[in-house]
Design a protein around this motif. Sequence first.
Motif, mmCIF file in Angstrom:
data_model
loop_
_atom_site.group_PDB
_atom_site.id
_atom_site.type_symbol
_atom_site.label_atom_id
_atom_site.label_comp_id
_atom_site.label_asym_id
_atom_site.label_seq_id
_atom_site.Cartn_x
_atom_site.Cartn_y
_atom_site.Cartn_z
ATOM 1 N N THR A 295 0.855 -1.191 0.000
ATOM 2 C CA THR A 295 0.000 0.000 0.000
ATOM 3 C C THR A 295 0.892 1.243 0.000
ATOM 4 O O THR A 295 2.113 1.145 0.201
ATOM 5 N N GLU A 296 0.266 2.404 -0.180
ATOM 6 C CA GLU A 296 1.012 3.665 -0.090
ATOM 7 C C GLU A 296 1.708 3.774 1.264
ATOM 8 O O GLU A 296 2.863 4.180 1.364
ATOM 9 N N GLU A 297 0.964 3.372 2.302
ATOM 10 C CA GLU A 297 1.539 3.443 3.656
ATOM 11 C C GLU A 297 2.740 2.509 3.788
ATOM 12 O O GLU A 297 3.770 2.875 4.369
ATOM 13 N N ASP A 298 2.626 1.305 3.214
ATOM 14 C CA ASP A 298 3.751 0.353 3.262
ATOM 15 C C ASP A 298 4.990 0.954 2.600
ATOM 16 O O ASP A 298 6.102 0.877 3.135
ATOM 17 N N LEU A 299 4.781 1.544 1.422
ATOM 18 C CA LEU A 299 5.931 2.086 0.684
ATOM 19 C C LEU A 299 6.540 3.281 1.404
ATOM 20 O O LEU A 299 7.766 3.461 1.412
ATOM 21 N N THR A 300 5.693 4.078 2.043
ATOM 22 C CA THR A 300 6.208 5.206 2.836
ATOM 23 C C THR A 300 7.098 4.685 3.958
ATOM 24 O O THR A 300 8.177 5.221 4.234
ATOM 25 N N LEU A 301 6.657 3.588 4.588
ATOM 26 C CA LEU A 301 7.451 2.999 5.684
ATOM 27 C C LEU A 301 8.771 2.420 5.156
ATOM 28 O O LEU A 301 9.806 2.539 5.807
ATOM 29 N N TYR A 302 8.725 1.792 3.988
ATOM 30 C CA TYR A 302 9.969 1.274 3.392
ATOM 31 C C TYR A 302 10.959 2.415 3.159
ATOM 32 O O TYR A 302 12.146 2.309 3.481
ATOM 33 N N ALA A 303 10.457 3.495 2.572
ATOM 34 C CA ALA A 303 11.340 4.621 2.249
ATOM 35 C C ALA A 303 11.932 5.219 3.522
ATOM 36 O O ALA A 303 13.136 5.490 3.595
ATOM 37 N N LYS A 304 11.082 5.392 4.522
ATOM 38 C CA LYS A 304 11.524 6.041 5.761
ATOM 39 C C LYS A 304 12.570 5.197 6.499
ATOM 40 O O LYS A 304 13.466 5.726 7.151
#
Length: 497
Positions: A295-304
């Motif tokens: 999800t968008e949230e998952d990818l944000t967490l990966y990036a962070k």
Amino acid sequence: MKEASLDLGRRPEGRTLLTASWVVGHKNGSHRLLRNGEVVFDNNEILFVGHRFPGEVARRIDFGNALISPGLIDLDALSDLDTTILGIDNHPGWAKGRVWPRSYVEAGPYEMYSRDELAFQKRFAFGQLLLNGITTAAPISSLFYREWGETVEEFDAAADAAGELGLRVYLGPAYRSGGMVLEEPGRMLPVFDEERGLKGLKDAVAYIERQNGRHGDLVRGMLAPDRVETSTLALLQRTDAAARDLGCKFRLHMAQGAMEVDTVRMLHGSTAPVWLAKAGLLSDRLIAPHATNATEEDLTLYAKNGVSIVHCPLVSGRGGSTLNSFSACRKRGINVAMGTDTAPADMWMNLLVGLITGRVNDGGPDRLRSADLFDAATLGGARALGRSDLGHLSAGARADIAVFDLDDVIMAPSIDPITTLVTGGSGKVTCAVFVDGRVSMLSRKLAGIDMEKARVRAQAQYDGLIAKYPERSWGNPPVSEIFGSSYPVDADLGEVR
Ligand SMILES: [Zn+2]
């Protein structure tokens, strides 16, 4: 004369200068192309990349119209006789031996291959990787035909195979604390055995402590819990702690399938990346194939948190899913590495499928270039592993080099070398591979294995496995019903003219 002055399986003595019509050099963190460039290496290290090397060399080897490239890095490297291909035209997976039915679990799952067969298939797969220009591999294989996890014994054999063939590997037997069980057609539930998972982790840690650095440092460790939906929190917490202590990475499949997403939500109330983030388990130690269901949230967490994705567009695309999208992940700052994960273990084919599916997801051709895919298969893999000395050709880097022929009649006409090879989509043009300065492949021949003979043995072994599929398919139908043929098979068409 390339072959006369190089010995297969050996590291040439003294300085070796390689030249070809194109060389992938490196400057300020990115690849550059050199026309008629030169690469000089000595022992296992690159000394020079450029033009007109000023020093003496023991030999000069001209590969003609070819690309001298950094060896490709495969972080979900096919390492068995692929069984996912059986499912290409045979669905659903749960009916085709890809989930254990309750009856098989109760009968007692067993190793469907012998010890010799388990060792052989890794050696054979390593040969296939080298033939495709892959110089660094983090192996992956199926657990469906296993008693439970992978064994230390087969990974000891794998380490020796990597040493003998000359392939850089990141090894650790896969372990798990649970499995999915098919309770009735289409209804799958996870069952857990925490102790078994923790024992697998303990064995993997001991394996890495013993094998790390062997075969002249070709072998390094990687922790490989099988997949997120069959891992408990304790197993993942201890895996992360062990990875930190060992200074190694751990790879965990997640955000990669509908069944996984549903199961993790049922068990933990969120997606897998959110679950891991809450437990503080997302970091640059984590390498996470495939992110196709992120999800968008998952990818944000990966990036962070510096998590690397392993993108395997061939196996994902064939299963009807894609990373959405490659260019968007890069724009977020997520490191993307590549993996083969299925047969054929062909990285160039994966880069082509990645280019196509990436552009379909982007809704246009202008956000993703061939070079972006090539970066992922070289620099992205090296970054995921924390190896600044891999993935590029420059002074001080390891001499991990693949040479790709640009005179191939099928790929003709040849244009820009990277574009030609990505759009050509085939590793069959690999003509030489050096790993740590050693000649691991030359003119399609490998040290340590005769691939023609091995192919015959591999086919027999694989046919034996297929014969066992009824035991772990719902309702135990015969093989002919589990795996249908592409067209009706008739002994006699009955036509007389
Ligand atoms: Zn995978």
